[in-house]
Design an enzyme around this catalytic site. Structure first.
Site, short mmCIF file in Angstrom:
data_model
loop_
_atom_site.label_atom_id
_atom_site.label_comp_id
_atom_site.label_asym_id
_atom_site.label_seq_id
_atom_site.Cartn_x
_atom_site.Cartn_y
_atom_site.Cartn_z
N LYS A 288 -9.35 -11.06 10.81
CA LYS A 288 -7.95 -11.58 10.19
C LYS A 288 -7.35 -10.30 10.75
O LYS A 288 -7.71 -9.50 11.02
CB LYS A 288 -8.20 -11.62 8.57
CG LYS A 288 -8.68 -10.48 8.02
CD LYS A 288 -9.17 -10.82 6.68
CE LYS A 288 -9.90 -9.34 5.92
NZ LYS A 288 -10.47 -9.65 4.84
N ARG B 244 -9.83 -12.31 -7.91
CA ARG B 244 -9.24 -12.72 -6.52
C ARG B 244 -9.27 -14.31 -6.51
O ARG B 244 -9.75 -14.97 -7.30
CB ARG B 244 -9.43 -11.90 -5.51
CG ARG B 244 -8.08 -11.78 -4.40
CD ARG B 244 -8.48 -10.82 -3.29
NE ARG B 244 -9.43 -11.31 -2.51
CZ ARG B 244 -9.62 -10.55 -1.36
NH1 ARG B 244 -9.16 -9.51 -1.05
NH2 ARG B 244 -10.27 -11.10 -0.57
N HIS C 98 -17.04 -12.64 -3.37
CA HIS C 98 -16.56 -11.55 -2.78
C HIS C 98 -16.91 -10.15 -3.62
O HIS C 98 -16.86 -10.26 -4.95
CB HIS C 98 -14.96 -11.58 -2.40
CG HIS C 98 -14.71 -10.53 -1.58
ND1 HIS C 98 -15.48 -10.07 -0.24
CD2 HIS C 98 -13.44 -9.91 -1.28
CE1 HIS C 98 -14.68 -9.25 0.37
NE2 HIS C 98 -13.71 -8.94 -0.06
N ARG D 185 -20.27 -11.25 6.13
CA ARG D 185 -18.99 -11.36 6.55
C ARG D 185 -18.52 -9.84 6.73
O ARG D 185 -18.12 -9.03 5.98
CB ARG D 185 -18.01 -11.92 5.81
CG ARG D 185 -18.38 -13.41 5.19
CD ARG D 185 -17.22 -13.81 4.07
NE ARG D 185 -16.96 -13.07 3.04
CZ ARG D 185 -17.57 -12.97 1.86
NH1 ARG D 185 -18.59 -14.00 1.66
NH2 ARG D 185 -17.12 -12.15 0.92
N TYR E 291 14.41 15.06 9.64
CA TYR E 291 15.14 14.41 8.52
C TYR E 291 14.95 14.97 7.41
O TYR E 291 13.65 15.43 7.04
CB TYR E 291 15.01 12.81 8.53
CG TYR E 291 15.73 12.07 9.33
CD1 TYR E 291 16.86 11.93 9.59
CD2 TYR E 291 14.82 11.29 10.08
CE1 TYR E 291 17.40 11.02 10.51
CE2 TYR E 291 15.25 10.38 10.98
CZ TYR E 291 16.46 10.22 11.38
OH TYR E 291 16.81 9.24 12.11
N CYS F 145 9.57 10.33 11.79
CA CYS F 145 10.58 9.37 11.97
C CYS F 145 10.10 8.04 12.21
O CYS F 145 8.96 7.91 12.49
CB CYS F 145 11.55 9.87 12.89
SG CYS F 145 11.99 11.73 12.82
N ASP G 193 10.63 6.46 15.34
CA ASP G 193 10.12 6.40 16.44
C ASP G 193 9.53 7.52 17.08
O ASP G 193 9.23 7.64 18.23
CB ASP G 193 11.18 5.92 17.49
CG ASP G 193 12.15 4.97 16.62
OD1 ASP G 193 11.34 3.65 16.29
OD2 ASP G 193 13.12 4.96 16.67
#
Ligand SMILES: *Cc1c(COP(=O)(O)O)cnc(C)c1O
Length: 391
Positions: free
Chosen positions: A42, A140, A171, A227, A271, A318, A320
């Site tokens: 997943k 869950r 689970h 799993r 920044y 930052c 990028d």
């Protein structure tokens, strides 16, 4: 190839297929031959690339793939993967014909949704394969288990028409801790449910429970199938378990130095000006940021790996880019490779520093980061999500 854009080395994730194969072998050796292995792929195989990893894992002998959603399952089917697939999450009942058409097994977890799936499967050529999930202690997805009083409801579910009950599972929320009494009770509950259903004539062929933590800590949780996700990618749910199996981290997140320069004493870095140079220093601007999956929470806390040394991250990461101190790394130049995490700089360390878990770091590697697949150190495949997948 031959396209200047497609060979850009800015920030990329190297995925060692040899490491995945070794990790797969280690899991197989641990669970033994009698136990099936569902490889959890997943979330794009935890950021490693679902299609490429499923192709390899199929070759290695994975019995099942686990995905979160119908779309993730269809991505694999579209790539020609015919291995059984279990959707671990919710799928609306009106999509039952799509599940059947593509031979996908669906998780069922209560009477209402199971009946709706049964109704929607009625006109189809085959019954819908389902795995019944029981909530034995996580709150869950799953039918809440309150002890034997819940058995009639489970039995009734299993007798619904147009559904083929292929699996029964639960689970574990704390499988990485040894001798946890509640985990023991969950495993015992699943055993009891399987036996009680069998006594009612409902035989479900594949009972499963163990995730990566349980593969290490709870041999009794293996049942008919495990799993496993994280272990296949070479990591353990808790850093302290790393020595328990012979695993190799499969992903190395790499970037390059864009610029190297000397800044003056008192110069502000990034920044917010959260860092000021205490003296003149050599810094390198690295071509990766939080949009690539390097957490901003690591601002001013972590190191990157350049030329075999650790270089501290200065100031805020930052979107990028980020700035690192290379005063102690001689000879750094534009274009030099930088490792953000991987075998030489553990993702567990970065996860701890940023207040998260390794799962989140590897899953967060950005869409603009090409995945470069290696065998014996050489590139064998590359996926660039921006430019249309495989080249
Ligand atoms: C993701 C997931 C797993 C795999 O967990 P790992 O800790 O990565 O092994 C197993 N079962 C279910 C239901 C999951 O959602």
């Amino acid at each position: 190839m031959g396209n200047a854009v497609s060979v850009l080395r800015r920030t990329w994730a190297e995925i060692s297929l040899d490491a995945v194969a070794r990790n797969y072998g280690a899991v197989r050796a641990r669970i033994g031959d009698g136990c099936r292995l569902l490889a959890t792929v997943k979330a794009d195989a935890y950021g490693h690339g679902a299609v490429a990893l499923a192709r390899l894992l199929r070759e290695l002998g994975a019995d099942f793939f686990g995905v979160a959603s119908l779309d993730e399952a269809l991505e694999l089917r579209r790539a020609g993967i015919e291995t059984p697939i279990l959707i671990l999450g919710f799928t609306p009942a009106d999509l039952a014909p799509v599940l059947i058409e593509h031979d996908l097994a669906q998780t069922v977890f209560d009477g209402e949704t199971a009946r709706a799936l049964a109704r929607a499967s009625a006109g189809c050529a085959r019954p819908l394969s389902v795995h019944l999930k029981v909530d034995t202690g996580m709150s869950r997805l799953g039918l809440v288990w309150r002890g034997p009083e819940t058995l009639p409801a489970l039995t009734a579910l299993c007798r619904l028409p147009h559904l083929r009950f292929e699996g029964l599972f639960t689970h574990l929320p704390v499988s990485e801790a040894a001798n946890d009494p509640e985990t023991g009770a969950q495993i015992a509950a699943l055993s009891l449910i399987r036996d009680a259903l069998a006594a009612e004539g409902v035989r479900i062929p594949i009972c499963h429970c163990a995730n990566s933590g349980a593969v290490i800590q709870y041999p009794k949780a293996r049942f008919d199938m495990v799993r496993a996700g994280l272990l296949l990618y070479g990591l353990t749910p808790e850093a302290g378990l790393a020595g328990r199996m012979d695993l190799t981290p499969a992903m190395r997140l790499c970037s390059v130095v864009s610029q190297v320069k000397t800044i003056d004493r008192g110069a502000a870095v990034s920044y917010g000006r959260t860092f000021r140079a205490p003296a003149a220093m050599r810094v390198a601007v690295v071509a990766a940021g939080y949009a690539d999956g390097y957490p901003r929470a690591l601002s001013g806390r972590a190191h990157v790996w350049i030329a075999g040394r650790r270089a501290p991250v200065l100031g805020h990461v930052c979107m990028d880019m980020m700035i690192v101190d290379v005063s102690d790394v001689p000879g750094v130049r534009t274009g030099d490779p930088v490792v953000l995490f991987g075998p030489e700089l553990s993702v567990d360390e970065l996860a701890a520093l940023s207040g998260t878990i390794s799962y989140e770091l590897i899953c967060s590697v950005g869409r603009r980061v090409p995945r470069v697949y290696l065998r014996a150190g050489a590139e064998v495949d590359r996926v660039n999500y921006l430019l249309g997948g495989e080249e």
